[in-house]
Design a protein around this motif. Sequence first.
Motif, PDB file in Angstrom:
ATOM      1  N   ALA A   3     -15.809   4.502 -65.344  1.00  6.34           N
ATOM      2  CA  ALA A   3     -16.515   5.300 -64.339  1.00  6.34           C
ATOM      3  C   ALA A   3     -16.418   4.641 -62.974  1.00  6.34           C
ATOM      4  O   ALA A   3     -16.232   5.306 -61.946  1.00  6.34           O
ATOM      5  CB  ALA A   3     -17.979   5.493 -64.739  1.00  6.34           C
ATOM      6  N   GLY A  57     -16.898   2.721 -70.911  1.00  4.59           N
ATOM      7  CA  GLY A  57     -17.192   3.906 -70.134  1.00  4.59           C
ATOM      8  C   GLY A  57     -17.697   3.571 -68.739  1.00  4.59           C
ATOM      9  O   GLY A  57     -17.297   4.198 -67.757  1.00  4.59           O
ATOM     10  N   VAL A  72     -19.227  12.470 -66.427  1.00  7.61           N
ATOM     11  CA  VAL A  72     -19.003  11.635 -67.604  1.00  7.61           C
ATOM     12  C   VAL A  72     -19.665  12.322 -68.788  1.00  7.61           C
ATOM     13  O   VAL A  72     -20.871  12.575 -68.767  1.00  7.61           O
ATOM     14  CB  VAL A  72     -19.596  10.223 -67.434  1.00  7.61           C
ATOM     15  CG1 VAL A  72     -19.430   9.417 -68.723  1.00  7.61           C
ATOM     16  CG2 VAL A  72     -18.948   9.502 -66.261  1.00  7.61           C
ATOM     17  N   THR A 101     -25.635   5.188 -69.253  1.00  9.17           N
ATOM     18  CA  THR A 101     -26.163   6.114 -68.249  1.00  9.17           C
ATOM     19  C   THR A 101     -26.998   5.377 -67.216  1.00  9.17           C
ATOM     20  O   THR A 101     -26.878   5.602 -66.002  1.00  9.17           O
ATOM     21  CB  THR A 101     -27.015   7.202 -68.925  1.00  9.17           C
ATOM     22  OG1 THR A 101     -26.192   7.961 -69.822  1.00  9.17           O
ATOM     23  CG2 THR A 101     -27.639   8.138 -67.901  1.00  9.17           C
ATOM     24  N   PRO A 150     -15.073   9.567 -61.756  1.00  3.13           N
ATOM     25  CA  PRO A 150     -15.025  10.970 -62.187  1.00  3.13           C
ATOM     26  C   PRO A 150     -16.209  11.744 -61.616  1.00  3.13           C
ATOM     27  O   PRO A 150     -17.198  11.164 -61.169  1.00  3.13           O
ATOM     28  CB  PRO A 150     -15.137  10.860 -63.708  1.00  3.13           C
ATOM     29  CG  PRO A 150     -15.956   9.621 -63.911  1.00  3.13           C
ATOM     30  CD  PRO A 150     -15.496   8.671 -62.835  1.00  3.13           C
ATOM     31  N   VAL A 209     -23.721  12.089 -65.313  1.00  2.64           N
ATOM     32  CA  VAL A 209     -23.569  11.840 -66.749  1.00  2.64           C
ATOM     33  C   VAL A 209     -24.206  12.975 -67.539  1.00  2.64           C
ATOM     34  O   VAL A 209     -25.381  13.293 -67.355  1.00  2.64           O
ATOM     35  CB  VAL A 209     -24.216  10.509 -67.164  1.00  2.64           C
ATOM     36  CG1 VAL A 209     -24.022  10.274 -68.671  1.00  2.64           C
ATOM     37  CG2 VAL A 209     -23.623   9.350 -66.366  1.00  2.64           C
ATOM     38  N   LEU A 214     -14.580  12.192 -67.430  1.00  2.00           N
ATOM     39  CA  LEU A 214     -14.352  11.012 -68.266  1.00  2.00           C
ATOM     40  C   LEU A 214     -15.049  11.228 -69.600  1.00  2.00           C
ATOM     41  O   LEU A 214     -16.242  11.555 -69.643  1.00  2.00           O
ATOM     42  CB  LEU A 214     -14.916   9.763 -67.579  1.00  2.00           C
ATOM     43  CG  LEU A 214     -14.951   8.468 -68.407  1.00  2.00           C
ATOM     44  CD1 LEU A 214     -13.545   8.003 -68.757  1.00  2.00           C
ATOM     45  CD2 LEU A 214     -15.712   7.374 -67.639  1.00  2.00           C
ATOM     46  N   GLU A 216     -10.532   8.170 -71.084  1.00  2.00           N
ATOM     47  CA  GLU A 216     -11.311   8.151 -72.312  1.00  2.00           C
ATOM     48  C   GLU A 216     -11.787   6.731 -72.576  1.00  2.00           C
ATOM     49  O   GLU A 216     -11.078   5.763 -72.281  1.00  2.00           O
ATOM     50  CB  GLU A 216     -10.478   8.610 -73.514  1.00  2.00           C
ATOM     51  CG  GLU A 216      -9.993  10.044 -73.446  1.00  2.00           C
ATOM     52  CD  GLU A 216      -9.234  10.433 -74.710  1.00  2.00           C
ATOM     53  OE1 GLU A 216      -9.438   9.779 -75.765  1.00  2.00           O
ATOM     54  OE2 GLU A 216      -8.430  11.392 -74.647  1.00  2.00           O
ATOM     55  N   ALA A 251     -20.827  11.626 -72.327  1.00  2.00           N
ATOM     56  CA  ALA A 251     -21.077  10.399 -73.085  1.00  2.00           C
ATOM     57  C   ALA A 251     -21.926  10.661 -74.317  1.00  2.00           C
ATOM     58  O   ALA A 251     -22.974  11.317 -74.235  1.00  2.00           O
ATOM     59  CB  ALA A 251     -21.769   9.366 -72.194  1.00  2.00           C
ATOM     60  N   VAL A 306     -16.494   9.730 -73.102  1.00  2.00           N
ATOM     61  CA  VAL A 306     -16.959   8.461 -73.668  1.00  2.00           C
ATOM     62  C   VAL A 306     -17.580   8.744 -75.027  1.00  2.00           C
ATOM     63  O   VAL A 306     -18.700   9.250 -75.129  1.00  2.00           O
ATOM     64  CB  VAL A 306     -17.983   7.776 -72.739  1.00  2.00           C
ATOM     65  CG1 VAL A 306     -18.333   6.391 -73.283  1.00  2.00           C
ATOM     66  CG2 VAL A 306     -17.450   7.670 -71.322  1.00  2.00           C
ATOM     67  N   ILE A 359     -24.760   3.425 -64.811  1.00  2.00           N
ATOM     68  CA  ILE A 359     -24.050   4.311 -63.883  1.00  2.00           C
ATOM     69  C   ILE A 359     -25.005   4.849 -62.826  1.00  2.00           C
ATOM     70  O   ILE A 359     -24.710   4.863 -61.626  1.00  2.00           O
ATOM     71  CB  ILE A 359     -23.371   5.460 -64.652  1.00  2.00           C
ATOM     72  CG1 ILE A 359     -22.190   4.916 -65.478  1.00  2.00           C
ATOM     73  CG2 ILE A 359     -22.891   6.549 -63.689  1.00  2.00           C
ATOM     74  CD1 ILE A 359     -21.578   5.928 -66.431  1.00  2.00           C
ATOM     75  N   VAL A 365     -21.321  10.496 -59.425  1.00  2.00           N
ATOM     76  CA  VAL A 365     -20.934  10.616 -60.833  1.00  2.00           C
ATOM     77  C   VAL A 365     -22.132  11.134 -61.627  1.00  2.00           C
ATOM     78  O   VAL A 365     -23.209  10.547 -61.601  1.00  2.00           O
ATOM     79  CB  VAL A 365     -20.479   9.260 -61.404  1.00  2.00           C
ATOM     80  CG1 VAL A 365     -20.150   9.388 -62.886  1.00  2.00           C
ATOM     81  CG2 VAL A 365     -19.271   8.734 -60.626  1.00  2.00           C
TER      82      VAL A 365
END
Length: 220
Positions: free
Chosen positions: A43, A39, A51, A66, A48, A80, A5, A32, A53, A7, A69, A78
Amino acid sequence: MIRVLLVDDQPMIRAGFRALLEAENDIDVVGEAGDGAQGVRLATSLLPDVVLADIRMPVLDGIEATRRIAADPRLTAVHVVILTNFGVDDHVYAALRAGAAGFLVKDSDPDDLLHGIRLAARGDALLSPAITKRLIADYVSRPRPGSESVRLATLTAREREVVALAARGLSNDEIAASVVISPATAKTHISRAMIKLAARDRAQLVVIAYESGLVTAPQR
């Protein structure tokens, strides 16, 4: 396939990354987002593997995205990876503490970017080659001993040794050579330490090592 993904608030940046990533047989860009809040939503819905970002974005910046998430139990798989133009600064430290799995500077060599994404997807991410040495040197020069040291008490002596080596940037193979064990055993020690310390990934394990004082600043 590694699901990614993107971001970033700049459409041209996202388009460039998409073109690069989708040329790879094992990477698929699944979405996107133009800001951190979107984002986080994507997520949650797309799940995904990685990510990518940016740090500075409208509505919600990359650091807070972040943090959200990393705090969501539905998103434990996930990872980041923070994109930055700024090299090592306090934004990068904040993102690391928020739960980022790694960092890449936007002008990284394409091979470094692809390698970083593949590492992140399997939970082995640490930091961009363009940032690693300086970040580790800067971060260990400002350790934050505290409650993390209590958590380290749950580790065996060997696990503490292996975590300290990982925090200094050594790979599993290098750790194995250093303490004369097999790479598989080194990986096992890392995995057990992550479970005991509730670390999402290797980067978070490194944060704990720094903040507990297990890794101390080198003499300069």
